[in-house]
Design an enzyme around this catalytic site. Sequence first.
Site, PDB file in Angstrom:
ATOM      1  N   SER A 276       0.829  -1.169   0.014  1.00  0.00           N
ATOM      2  CA  SER A 276      -0.015   0.001  -0.013  1.00  0.00           C
ATOM      3  C   SER A 276       1.002   1.236   0.066  1.00  0.00           C
ATOM      4  O   SER A 276       1.950   0.957   0.267  1.00  0.00           O
ATOM      5  CB  SER A 276      -1.115  -0.038   1.221  1.00  0.00           C
ATOM      6  OG  SER A 276      -0.274   0.270   2.228  1.00  0.00           O
ATOM      7  N   CYS A 277       0.374   2.439  -0.038  1.00  0.00           N
ATOM      8  CA  CYS A 277       0.918   3.622  -0.145  1.00  0.00           C
ATOM      9  C   CYS A 277      -0.134   4.793   0.193  1.00  0.00           C
ATOM     10  O   CYS A 277      -1.082   4.625   0.934  1.00  0.00           O
ATOM     11  CB  CYS A 277       1.691   3.824  -1.730  1.00  0.00           C
ATOM     12  SG  CYS A 277       0.675   3.640  -2.882  1.00  0.00           S
TER      13      CYS A 277
END
Length: 334
Positions: A276-277
Amino acid sequence: MSSAVEIVDCEVMRMRKEFTAPGGEERLSATSARQSPPYPPGEGKVKLVTTDWVEDHLQDSNLRILDVQPNVHDYIKEHIPGAIYLNEGILRVPAHGFPTSYGPIACLQESFRRVGLEADSPVVVYTGKGVFSGWGDGLAQTMMAYSLAKFGHNTVYVLDGGLDKWKNEGRSLSLDYPSVEPSGFTAEVRGEYPIGYEDFKQMKDRDDVVVLDARPAKVYEGQGPWRKPGHIPGAISLPWRSLMDDDNPMLLKPNSEVVAILEQHGIDRNKTVICSCGTGREATNEFILFKWYFEYPKVRLYEGSYTEWVAHPENETVEGKEPRKQRVAAAQTS
């Protein structure tokens, strides 16, 4: 007398026996030299290639080269001979107000057809810092590579080092635009790559799952552009930029250095790794690394990432270096 090949085979077998950590067999294979591209060998959808490999294959009739530099003027000013411009901006559009959703599959299919892609013919993807704009952060090539694989391409090559390495080595550049015939590419979503919000929320705290946050550490720990500071509870900070060469964000660090970073973070290849980011873009760098370069068996990409997480006001976030809030015992003796 033993041949050189037999000696090498025996040495490899000995090393495999000694490499006893969980996943050691796979990790030994993954840490081999990247100088025999496409890398790694096998059936993976996305691989690394070197500047030498690209130069040697420029005349291949079935090869497509996509220039995904941040601004069309960067491409106009310089590009690898034969490269076709396709900006990553064609990939995502708002959906019901959410700003970073993939566009309709029919639109993506038409874009891929216009640049002449065929699902089983190799396509090289590269970007650069941008000689005109200076906007390039290096992520455009992993964002495009992930997207091509997600929507049905089978042979995607990422140029290790991108256009900047190509230029630094004094290789030829072009101002010409190639003549390209549209293809009959059929877009088909590989739904096993991304993970949606509901599934992510249900899975993220399981013992057999590790969630990574690819954003810069200072954003993970504190305030970014989002309405809430911090990170998703439980997510481990692994900035994507830490995996890349200090001077060239398109060039992956040597495998030994990357493996050391992953082991420092305790990322067990026997667990499901969810990348994720902020918006799902930085995470493409790590998804490709884990799934295809290092061949982790269970990798997903949370495309909505932190932007989607904080769009739900009830979701908690955590500030600071630790993945979770520190729970301090409330009981005190008088």
